[in-house]
Each structure stands twice: as C-alpha cells, then as structure tokens.
Design a protein around this motif. Structure first.
Motif, short mmCIF file in Angstrom:
data_model
loop_
_atom_site.label_atom_id
_atom_site.label_comp_id
_atom_site.label_asym_id
_atom_site.label_seq_id
_atom_site.Cartn_x
_atom_site.Cartn_y
_atom_site.Cartn_z
N GLY A 1 0.71 -1.13 0.08
CA GLY A 1 -0.03 -0.17 0.04
C GLY A 1 0.81 1.19 0.03
N LEU A 2 2.12 1.16 -0.27
CA LEU A 2 3.11 2.40 -0.46
C LEU A 2 2.94 3.12 -1.54
N ILE A 3 2.76 2.36 -2.83
CA ILE A 3 2.64 2.99 -4.04
C ILE A 3 1.25 2.68 -4.74
N ASP A 4 0.88 3.34 -5.72
CA ASP A 4 -0.16 2.96 -6.62
C ASP A 4 0.00 3.31 -7.83
N TYR A 5 -0.82 3.10 -8.90
CA TYR A 5 -0.71 3.62 -10.35
C TYR A 5 -1.89 3.83 -11.10
N ARG A 6 -1.87 4.72 -11.91
CA ARG A 6 -2.79 4.81 -12.88
C ARG A 6 -2.46 4.47 -14.24
N VAL A 7 -3.28 4.05 -14.90
CA VAL A 7 -3.38 3.55 -16.31
C VAL A 7 -3.40 4.62 -17.25
N GLU A 8 -2.60 4.85 -18.33
CA GLU A 8 -2.92 5.56 -19.52
C GLU A 8 -2.44 4.89 -20.58
N GLY A 9 -3.41 4.79 -21.31
CA GLY A 9 -3.17 3.64 -22.56
C GLY A 9 -2.36 2.34 -22.14
N ARG A 10 -1.35 2.16 -22.70
CA ARG A 10 -0.77 0.93 -22.11
C ARG A 10 0.21 1.09 -21.14
N GLN A 11 0.44 2.20 -20.64
CA GLN A 11 1.38 2.46 -19.60
C GLN A 11 0.74 2.70 -18.06
N SER A 12 1.56 2.35 -17.18
CA SER A 12 1.07 2.66 -15.90
C SER A 12 2.13 3.66 -15.42
N PHE A 13 1.57 4.58 -14.51
CA PHE A 13 2.35 5.26 -13.89
C PHE A 13 2.04 5.35 -12.19
N TYR A 14 3.26 5.24 -11.79
CA TYR A 14 3.43 4.87 -10.23
C TYR A 14 3.56 6.08 -9.56
N THR A 15 2.81 6.05 -8.46
CA THR A 15 3.12 7.31 -7.61
C THR A 15 3.14 6.77 -6.15
N VAL A 16 3.66 7.61 -5.13
CA VAL A 16 3.48 7.18 -3.70
C VAL A 16 1.91 7.52 -3.26
N THR A 17 1.71 6.74 -2.33
CA THR A 17 0.14 6.50 -2.00
C THR A 17 -0.07 7.71 -0.62
N ARG A 18 1.09 7.64 0.13
CA ARG A 18 0.94 8.50 1.44
C ARG A 18 2.14 9.44 1.36
N PRO A 19 1.84 10.69 1.71
CA PRO A 19 2.74 11.62 2.01
C PRO A 19 3.68 11.50 3.30
N GLU A 20 2.91 10.77 3.95
CA GLU A 20 3.60 10.43 5.29
C GLU A 20 4.87 9.54 5.15
N LEU A 21 4.87 8.74 4.32
CA LEU A 21 5.80 8.01 3.82
C LEU A 21 7.14 8.98 3.55
N LEU A 22 6.94 9.84 2.95
CA LEU A 22 8.02 10.89 2.44
C LEU A 22 8.54 11.33 3.76
N ASP A 23 7.86 11.77 4.63
CA ASP A 23 8.18 12.14 5.89
C ASP A 23 9.01 11.46 6.77
N LEU A 24 8.72 10.07 6.78
CA LEU A 24 9.29 8.83 7.09
C LEU A 24 10.68 8.97 6.90
N LEU A 25 10.62 8.87 5.42
CA LEU A 25 12.07 8.55 4.71
C LEU A 25 13.14 10.17 5.12
N ARG A 26 12.20 11.18 5.03
CA ARG A 26 13.17 12.14 5.64
C ARG A 26 13.68 12.10 7.12
N SER A 27 12.75 11.73 7.67
CA SER A 27 13.21 11.52 9.23
C SER A 27 14.16 10.51 9.32
N ALA A 28 14.40 9.35 8.61
CA ALA A 28 15.37 8.37 8.51
C ALA A 28 16.63 9.10 8.36
N GLU A 29 16.59 9.91 7.15
CA GLU A 29 17.81 10.36 6.72
C GLU A 29 18.38 11.61 7.81
N GLN A 30 17.44 12.26 8.53
CA GLN A 30 17.76 13.15 9.61
C GLN A 30 18.54 12.10 10.57
#
Length: 119
Positions: free
Chosen positions: A63-92
């Motif tokens: 459940g960390l990423i999802d995708y949207r279909v456009e034609g024959r392609q799938s475009f992946y995105t991060v589902t939760r902005p909190e995940l990015l906060d977690l990764l930034r915190s880990a880097e800190q």
C-alpha cells in the motif's frame, strides 16, 4: 527482562521490512520525485524490467505506491505523503548518528562489499 512482543508491532515491522531493501528505497525516492513508469525506473536505476516489476509489486502490495493507467502505460506514485516524511526523518537520524547504522556488525554494510567501496 522479557521484551513485550505486542502483536500491534507486527505491522510496523512489516513496513520497515518493506523499506529494508536498497532497490525499493531507490525506487521510492525516484517515484517521490514524480510519477514513474517501469521503463523510467529500469533506465534510471539500471535494473532489469523483471526486477523493477517485482519490487513495484511489493511496494504496491504494502500500500505504499499505486498506479494509474494511461493507454498501455502505468504511472506509479507514492500513496501516502507520510511515507516521504518517514524517509526524511530516517535521513535525519542517519545524519545525526554519523550513519553508525552502516557500521553495525549485524545490519551494516561490510567494509569489503562493493556497496561500501563505492560510498
């Protein structure tokens, strides 16, 4: 003293296991910068299509990423902005500890590994 192995900790442990692979972290970092297709990730990360697909499936199943279909392609995105906060915190935390985790005899990178040599 016994450690309380509360069942409520299992989901957090699963989350950190899903983030515990350098390839998945690199993919998340790239996807966090903007939508990405499998072909984008294979080219930018220098990975085989099957490897990218396997890791995308893991991240999607968690459940960390999802995708949207456009034609024959799938475009992946991060589902939760909190995940990015977690990764930034880990880097800190890594910056604050002098990246001591990398030297950990259990979970760190051995000094003679190719990853350590390139660091």
């Amino acid at each position: 003293m016994a450690i309380d192995r509360t069942p409520g900790l299992a989901p957090a442990a699963a989350l950190f296991r899903s983030l515990g692979d350098p390839t998945r972290l690199a993919m998340l970092r790239r996807i966090a910068a903007g939508e990405a297709r499998v072909v984008d990730l294979t080219g930018e990360l220098g990975l085989a299509q099957s490897t990218v697909s396997k890791h995308l499936a893991c991240l999607r199943d968690c459940g960390l990423i999802d995708y949207r279909v456009e034609g024959r392609q799938s475009f992946y995105t991060v589902t939760r902005p909190e995940l990015l906060d977690l990764l930034r915190s880990a880097e800190q935390v890594l910056a604050a500890t002098g990246e001591a985790v990398a030297l950990c005899p259990v979970y760190g990178t051995p000094a003679d590994s190719p990853t350590a040599a390139s660091a």
